[in-house]
Enzyme design. Structure first.
Site, PDB file in Angstrom:
ATOM      1  CG  ASP A  81      -0.110  -0.172   2.651  1.00  0.00           C
ATOM      2  OD1 ASP A  81       0.692  -1.000   2.728  1.00  0.00           O
ATOM      3  OD2 ASP A  81      -0.573   0.815   3.396  1.00  0.00           O
ATOM      4  CD  GLU A 143       4.098   0.205   6.919  1.00  0.00           C
ATOM      5  OE1 GLU A 143       5.255   0.457   7.931  1.00  0.00           O
ATOM      6  OE2 GLU A 143       3.934   0.858   6.017  1.00  0.00           O
TER       7      GLU A 143
END
Length: 394
Positions: A81, A143
């Site tokens: 991400d 994350e």
């Protein structure tokens, strides 16, 4: 075995697949496209791939790609991400890789989609048909927001290896420790009323003043009691990030809230710190006649620490010719350590470029990172592990 696209092509495709994670729903996106790209490339190179949906998040996925078998081995890990981007402040399209001035620009170029392209390009050029220990490529979700991908791996407990490298941007410096982080909210409910008569209400801002005063005393005590000279900021920090309360100068404030973070040194317990803060509040609540609530904005991230004597840290110091150090930002390192892996943080690009408009990875970071990856695979996957050597000598 089919050849993979070029490193630049893989990096371009990964960046072109948006995968923003964010606590704000209008920004938050699935990472499925990135996971599918990585799975297709790794499968073509002989890796056994498992796509793992996250519990309660059907559009978010981890990828575990394994080559070889054994009870040791190496994990090369990263998150799929990115953070949101500042529209209008980029000189180029954030989702289109662009090379300028010996730099590769794009959202996630250094934090950290570029790392996966470097790993894949390195692995396909190596002879890995005779692995003594497994090589695992791990790609996680979320994350940048909740770290729910790493948390799901810990809860499941099925990822096993002896060593792990997380390729966060560290300018190729090995990192063996970082602080933990907690993000908390204190909400105070009083009673609104006309400001001309204080007895008509109970001012939540007045109570918040007392709360903040107690927290500032607590913060100073932490600074006095805890120090670690290996960190640039060598004490725990508490930052009052935002304060909201009231709605008009002529109304008694009926509700107020404070959001703050606390970054603890390795060896300190986030849960113990929360308990200490919670103990400060009932006295103020009773004194002010307000209702005070303490809640976490996100689950906490524990501090990260791997002993400096660890084999993987020593190996990376030798490969980079740099002494292992510490950083202030948080990673998934503590979660991999919880799963029994000796973990370090080391990757191409600088954290100074991460989360910024015009994020980039300098081209001169790529080849040195490939040398590190090759060296680690040769050391921990292609050579027999220490236990096997000892058994053979016996």
């Amino acid at each position: 075995m089919p050849a993979l696209p070029s490193l630049i092509s893989m990096m371009s495709q990964l960046i072109a697949s948006p995968s923003i994670s964010c606590s704000q729903a209008h920004w938050d996106q699935s990472n499925k496209g990135v996971i599918q790209l990585l799975e297709s490339w790794l499968s073509s190179q002989g890796f056994q791939c498992e796509i793992m949906p996250l519990p309660h998040q059907p559009d978010k996925f981890n990828l575990i790609a394994t080559l070889g078998s054994g009870d040791g081995g190496l994990v090369l890990a990263g998150h799929t991400d990115t953070v949101p981007y500042d529209e209008g402040r980029w000189q180029s399209d954030p989702f289109s890789l662009e090379e300028r001035d010996q730099k590769l620009y794009g959202l996630g170029s250094c934090d950290m989609k570029g790392f996966f392209a470097i790993v894949l390009d390195t692995v396909q050029a190596m002879q890995l048909s005779n692995l003594k220990q497994p090589l695992i490529i791990l790609a996680t979700a979320d994350e940048e927001s909740s770290m729910s991908g790493a948390r799901a791996l810990v809860e499941r407990g099925s990822l096993k290896a002896r060593y792990a490298l997380i390729g966060e941007p560290t300018s190729l410096t090995p990192i063996y420790a970082h602080k933990g982080i907690m993000m908390e909210r204190i909400q105070i409910t009083g009673q609104a009323g006309h400001s001309s008569n204080p007895s008509l209400g109970n001012n939540a801002l007045d109570a918040m003043h007392e709360v903040m005063s107690e927290l500032m005393i607590f913060r100073q005590q932490l600074k006095k009691d805890y120090r670690d000279a290996s960190f640039v900021i060598d004490y725990p920090t508490m930052n009052f990030g935002c304060l909201h309360g009231g709605d008009n100068p002529n109304r008694i404030c009926g509700r107020c809230e404070l959001e703050f973070d606390l970054r603890a040194l390795p060896g300190m317990s986030n849960q113990a710190l929360m308990a200490e803060i919670a103990q400060l509040l009932p006295r103020i609540e009773e004194k002010t006649g307000t209702k005070i609530q303490l809640n976490s904005l996100f689950p906490d991230v524990p501090s990260f620490y791997t002993p400096i004597e660890s084999d993987i840290i020593k190996a990376c110091e030798a490969l980079t010719k740099r002494q292992a150090s510490t950083v202030a930002f948080a990673t998934e390192g503590s979660f991999l350590n919880q799963m029994g892996m000796e973990t370090l943080i080391l990757g191409p690009g600088s954290i100074d470029q991460a989360h910024q408009p015009n994020e980039f990875m300098a081209l001169d970071q790529i080849q040195p990172m490939q040398q590190v990856i090759r060296g680690l695979i040769e050391r921990f996957c292609l050579q027999p592990n220490k236990q096997e050597n000892e058994e053979q000598r016996a």
